[in-house]
Write a protein that holds these residues in place. Structure first.
Motif, mmCIF file in Angstrom:
data_model
loop_
_atom_site.group_PDB
_atom_site.id
_atom_site.type_symbol
_atom_site.label_atom_id
_atom_site.label_comp_id
_atom_site.label_asym_id
_atom_site.label_seq_id
_atom_site.Cartn_x
_atom_site.Cartn_y
_atom_site.Cartn_z
ATOM 1 N N GLN A 21 14.554 -5.899 1.913
ATOM 2 C CA GLN A 21 13.476 -5.879 0.924
ATOM 3 C C GLN A 21 12.996 -4.447 0.680
ATOM 4 O OE1 GLN A 21 10.866 -8.618 2.967
ATOM 5 N NE2 GLN A 21 11.283 -10.266 1.526
ATOM 6 N N ALA A 22 12.867 -3.673 1.738
ATOM 7 C CA ALA A 22 12.412 -2.286 1.603
ATOM 8 C C ALA A 22 13.413 -1.454 0.814
ATOM 9 C CB ALA A 22 12.179 -1.676 2.984
ATOM 10 N N ILE A 23 14.691 -1.609 1.112
ATOM 11 C CA ILE A 23 15.730 -0.868 0.388
ATOM 12 C C ILE A 23 15.676 -1.199 -1.101
ATOM 13 C CG2 ILE A 23 18.224 -0.635 0.029
ATOM 14 C CD1 ILE A 23 18.556 -1.018 3.078
ATOM 15 N N ILE A 24 15.554 -2.469 -1.418
ATOM 16 C CA ILE A 24 15.582 -2.888 -2.822
ATOM 17 C C ILE A 24 14.348 -2.408 -3.575
ATOM 18 C CG2 ILE A 24 15.428 -4.927 -4.313
ATOM 19 C CD1 ILE A 24 17.438 -6.253 -2.412
ATOM 20 N N THR A 25 13.176 -2.443 -2.949
ATOM 21 C CA THR A 25 11.990 -1.964 -3.658
ATOM 22 C C THR A 25 12.065 -0.460 -3.903
ATOM 23 O OG1 THR A 25 10.838 -1.937 -1.523
ATOM 24 C CG2 THR A 25 10.379 -3.774 -2.985
ATOM 25 N N LEU A 26 12.589 0.291 -2.953
ATOM 26 C CA LEU A 26 12.733 1.730 -3.171
ATOM 27 C C LEU A 26 13.836 2.018 -4.184
ATOM 28 C CD1 LEU A 26 12.123 3.001 0.450
ATOM 29 C CD2 LEU A 26 10.670 3.358 -1.532
ATOM 30 N N TYR A 27 14.839 1.181 -4.237
ATOM 31 C CA TYR A 27 15.879 1.303 -5.263
ATOM 32 C C TYR A 27 15.282 1.067 -6.655
ATOM 33 C CZ TYR A 27 19.963 -0.114 -8.057
ATOM 34 O OH TYR A 27 20.910 -0.256 -9.055
ATOM 35 N N LYS B 20 0.829 -1.211 0.000
ATOM 36 C CA LYS B 20 0.000 0.000 0.000
ATOM 37 C C LYS B 20 0.863 1.260 0.000
ATOM 38 C CE LYS B 20 -3.652 2.496 2.410
ATOM 39 N NZ LYS B 20 -4.619 2.502 3.542
ATOM 40 N N ILE B 21 1.879 1.288 0.863
ATOM 41 C CA ILE B 21 2.754 2.469 0.945
ATOM 42 C C ILE B 21 3.511 2.656 -0.366
ATOM 43 C CG2 ILE B 21 4.765 3.450 2.117
ATOM 44 C CD1 ILE B 21 3.817 2.019 4.660
ATOM 45 N N LEU B 22 3.991 1.571 -0.951
ATOM 46 C CA LEU B 22 4.727 1.667 -2.214
ATOM 47 C C LEU B 22 3.833 2.111 -3.364
ATOM 48 C CD1 LEU B 22 6.904 -1.521 -1.746
ATOM 49 C CD2 LEU B 22 7.793 0.810 -2.018
ATOM 50 N N THR B 23 2.548 1.756 -3.307
ATOM 51 C CA THR B 23 1.603 2.233 -4.319
ATOM 52 C C THR B 23 1.465 3.741 -4.254
ATOM 53 O OG1 THR B 23 0.334 0.163 -4.342
ATOM 54 C CG2 THR B 23 -0.813 2.151 -5.090
ATOM 55 N N VAL B 24 1.322 4.273 -3.041
ATOM 56 C CA VAL B 24 1.212 5.722 -2.869
ATOM 57 C C VAL B 24 2.475 6.411 -3.360
ATOM 58 C CG1 VAL B 24 0.893 7.593 -1.208
ATOM 59 C CG2 VAL B 24 -0.381 5.461 -0.933
ATOM 60 N N LEU B 25 3.633 5.874 -2.992
ATOM 61 C CA LEU B 25 4.899 6.461 -3.428
ATOM 62 C C LEU B 25 5.015 6.465 -4.949
ATOM 63 C CD1 LEU B 25 7.449 4.923 -0.892
ATOM 64 C CD2 LEU B 25 6.976 7.352 -1.211
ATOM 65 N N THR B 26 4.674 5.350 -5.560
ATOM 66 C CA THR B 26 4.769 5.242 -7.018
ATOM 67 C C THR B 26 3.850 6.246 -7.703
ATOM 68 O OG1 THR B 26 5.275 2.886 -6.814
ATOM 69 C CG2 THR B 26 4.590 3.668 -8.974
ATOM 70 N N ASN B 27 2.656 6.406 -7.181
ATOM 71 C CA ASN B 27 1.704 7.352 -7.779
ATOM 72 C C ASN B 27 2.152 8.799 -7.621
ATOM 73 O OD1 ASN B 27 -0.233 5.662 -8.946
ATOM 74 N ND2 ASN B 27 -1.221 5.304 -6.978
ATOM 75 N N ILE B 28 2.873 9.097 -6.557
ATOM 76 C CA ILE B 28 3.393 10.459 -6.391
ATOM 77 C C ILE B 28 4.368 10.798 -7.516
ATOM 78 C CG2 ILE B 28 4.955 11.868 -4.968
ATOM 79 C CD1 ILE B 28 3.566 10.733 -2.508
#
Length: 208
Positions: A178-184, A114-122
């Motif tokens: 996992q969090a670092i890699i997805t944000l990368y 959910k958080i990554l979806t919001v970030l991606t949409n920004i």
């Protein structure tokens, strides 16, 4: 795992984590214990580092440019980090129904989606990849289904192999590595866009 090996990234994650660190995407306090579960506050710290690295501005400047002048918040906790409050102001995170943020609680995989979806949409729409038909799809809570589908379709999160099947494991803890890699991955996608683009969600803009 021993305490020493647990502090180091897994073999599959090491190269991407090294690249993420070299880009400045990883806060100093998250440059160890990579296989530990990530907390809500730590995830916010990574998210804000992404904004700062991409825009080449600190979070105070980003908020000021969007007429956010203070760090007031509705949460009952009094000593929340600036990154948590900034993520709240950006609309990335919120609290529970008792107005608590629970900064030290771990994030599971569907919450991360959910958080990554919001970030991606920004930052704008990314190219679609292949949607995976997870074996454990029925275990994904209804509120999280659209977010899981989104981050998988955008290539931000992947499944977990279990023999011949691929699961999402929605309620499994999300780790620091996992969090670092997805944000990368997200950074790599957005950094290929035209530098003149301005990304806007609900009138909130972040530009280079």
């Amino acid at each position: 795992l021993t305490s020493v090996s647990y502090a180091e990234p897994s073999a599959w994650a090491k190269d991407d984590i090294t690249k993420a660190i070299s880009l400045g995407l990883v806060p100093d306090n998250l440059k160890s214990n990579y296989q530990s579960n990530i907390t809500r506050q730590q995830f916010c710290q990574l998210a804000i580092k992404l904004f700062e690295t991409y825009s080449k501005k600190n979070i105070d400047e980003i908020l000021k440019n969007n007429n956010v002048q203070d760090y007031n918040h509705p949460f009952k906790e009094k000593n929340l980090s600036k990154e948590v409050i900034a993520c709240y102001k950006l609309g990335i995170v919120n609290g529970d129904d008792t107005n608590r943020f629970r900064p030290n609680d771990n994030i599971n995989r569907q919450e991360a989606a959910k958080i990554l979806t919001v970030l991606t949409n920004i930052f704008g729409t990314l190219d679609d990849k292949e949607l995976i038909d997870f074996e454990d799809r029925n275990k994904i809570q209804s509120w999280a289904t659209e977010y899981v589908d989104f981050v998988v379709l955008k290539g931000i999160m992947n499944g977990v192999k279990n023999g011949s099947h691929i699961n999402f494991e929605p309620k499994s803890p999300y780790t620091i590595q996992q969090a670092i890699i997805t944000l990368y991955r997200l950074y790599n996608n957005i950094s290929t866009y035209d530098e003149e683009l301005v990304y806007d969600v609900d009138n909130f803009t972040i530009n280079k």
